[in-house]
Design an enzyme around this catalytic site. Structure first.
Site, PDB file in Angstrom:
ATOM      1  N   ASP A 134      20.913 -23.951  28.121  1.00  0.00           N
ATOM      2  CA  ASP A 134      21.922 -24.291  28.927  1.00  0.00           C
ATOM      3  C   ASP A 134      22.046 -25.845  28.953  1.00  0.00           C
ATOM      4  O   ASP A 134      20.751 -26.525  29.133  1.00  0.00           O
ATOM      5  CB  ASP A 134      22.418 -23.496  29.971  1.00  0.00           C
ATOM      6  CG  ASP A 134      21.181 -23.688  31.047  1.00  0.00           C
ATOM      7  OD1 ASP A 134      20.227 -23.798  30.733  1.00  0.00           O
ATOM      8  OD2 ASP A 134      21.634 -23.897  32.399  1.00  0.00           O
ATOM      9  N   GLU A 164      19.062 -22.109  33.054  1.00  0.00           N
ATOM     10  CA  GLU A 164      18.380 -22.653  33.958  1.00  0.00           C
ATOM     11  C   GLU A 164      18.938 -23.716  35.108  1.00  0.00           C
ATOM     12  O   GLU A 164      18.252 -23.739  36.175  1.00  0.00           O
ATOM     13  CB  GLU A 164      17.170 -23.369  33.038  1.00  0.00           C
ATOM     14  CG  GLU A 164      16.030 -23.863  33.756  1.00  0.00           C
ATOM     15  CD  GLU A 164      16.037 -25.255  34.492  1.00  0.00           C
ATOM     16  OE1 GLU A 164      15.106 -25.750  35.012  1.00  0.00           O
ATOM     17  OE2 GLU A 164      17.038 -25.991  34.221  1.00  0.00           O
TER      18      GLU A 164
HETATM   19 ZN    ZN Z   1      15.890 -28.943  32.035  1.00  0.00          ZN
END
Ligand code: ZN
Length: 411
Positions: free
Chosen positions: A82, A177
């Protein structure tokens, strides 16, 4: 190897994978799976037979061991798919400045966006390199698609060069993340790795083995509310109390006044009416003691302010967020030692660093997979000025290959 890592990177960054903290699904945005599917295809293509996308959007894959030794630890390389919600990742148009000769880089899609040497002195180490940027209207996504490209390129290299001996290597690409949910659904048992590395750092040559320890604190204030016309000597306005607490925070303990290994107390939210107010904070430090000290200080300030408001009351709540992964990594010094050696063998001077934040690796470390963070080569993360050079990505590929060799050699 050179063509491979940059070509891969350019393929990945044009796929929009922005995560969304407001979503409660996993992955938070369905589009992250578009990159996941492409990665599985590419991994299958280079001969990794078990590559697959799971229902949470994670990619798992294994490069089988080709070592005659049966005691080589299983090493995981991990990156996140992401990109940050801070800046648009839709319709990324990567640009390449070939053979960069110094000076500021003006981005072609928005002439107000300039990567200035004054703001990014690391550019001085990029002379002669090919620098990839966005066109200035989106972020680039080097964080962390550079890491992904490096891991896939290293995997391809290892498979094409069977004379290089290595143990089993596990590949893990995570979603979400950037919104702190990167490893929520990782199946550690299925992953089955002994040690790991996230490829999610910045400058070539850096290895990071510690992150902040992090807590959140909430102060709930109950004041004494009444009609302002009859308030003399009686009203205790919770809004004023909250303001007084913020005003007394030490000015040298803020994110904007600290760097290196100093921690901070950071107010992140405030809401209130006369009757009650709520303050939210994040507390950060590299040591447990430093964290405790800051929490004690924050409560002391609260108590002192409340002393002037005898009719009011407060509650003070601290919630653990994550812990410095160094505690775990120090039990397995070879993780960092081998990374330092691999960086050296790949032709760089290793630099040890501390992350003023968390990584997937800090949480993986506490879930049972001790995990240090290696550079991916990108700079100016989460912004339209993000950039990475092909040459630094190649250095990261070499580092991964050297690490695979080292774990086998030393087993
Ligand atoms: Zn990163």
């Amino acid at each position: 190897m050179a063509a491979s890592v940059t070509d891969r990177f350019l393929r990945y960054v044009v796929i929009d994978t922005q995560s969304d903290a407001k979503s409660s699904t996993q992955p938070s945005t369905e589009k992250q799976k578009n990159l996941g599917r492409l990665l599985v295809e590419e991994l299958l293509e280079i001969g990794i037979a078990d590559a697959h996308l799971d229902e949470h959007g994670y990619v798992y894959a294994t490069i089988p061991s080709n070592s005659p030794k049966n005691n080589v630890p299983v090493i995981c390389f991990c990156s996140h798919m992401d990109t940050a919600p801070d800046f648009s990742g839709t319709n990324v148009k990567p640009q390449i400045v070939r053979n960069y000769q110094g000076g500021d880089i003006r981005l072609t899609g928005d002439s107000n966006q300039v990567i200035r040497v004054a703001d990014h002195p690391v550019l001085k180490d990029q002379i002669g390199n090919d620098i990839v940027t966005s066109d200035g209207t989106t972020l680039l996504g080097a964080d962390d698609k550079a890491g992904i490209a490096e891991i896939v390129a290293a995997a391809e290299f290892l498979i094409k060069n069977p004379d290089i001996k290595h143990g089993a290597i596990r590949i893990l690409f995570t979603t979400d993340e950037e919104i702190g949910r990167g490893v929520d659904k990782v199946d550690i048992k299925k992953l089955g790795a002994d040690f790991g590395y996230t490829m999610d750092g910045e400058t070539a040559g850096t290895i990071e083995d510690e992150t902040f320890s992090a807590d959140a604190a909430e102060i709930a204030i109950k004041g004494v509310a009444m009609h302002p016309g009859f308030a003399y000597g009686k009203m205790e306005n919770a809004i004023r109390i909250a303001g007084a607490i913020i005003d007394r925070l030490p000015k040298d303990m803020a994110p904007e006044t600290t760097k290196g290994r100093d921690g901070f107390i950071h107010p992140t939210g405030i809401s209130g009416v006369m009757e009650k107010a709520n303050l939210s904070f994040i507390i950060r430090d590299f040591t447990e003691d430093g964290l405790k000290h800051k929490e004690v200080l924050l409560e002391k300030i609260t108590k002192e302010v409340m002393g002037g408001y005898p009719g009011s009351s407060y509650t003070f709540t601290v919630k653990e967020q994550y812990r410095n992964m160094k505690v775990v990594l120090d039990r397995h010094p070879e993780i960092v030692d081998y990374a330092v050696e691999a960086i050296r063998r790949a032709g760089m001077t290793p630099v040890r660093g501390s992350i003023r934040g968390g990584t997937d690796g800090s949480r993986l470390s506490f879930m049972g997979l001790p995990c240090a963070n290696i550079f991916a080569g990108g700079h100016a993360f989460h912004s339209p000025l993000e950039f990475v050079s092909s040459q630094d990505m190649e250095k990261a590929v070499k580092t991964i290959v050297e690490l695979a060799k080292l774990w086998e050699e030393r087993a």
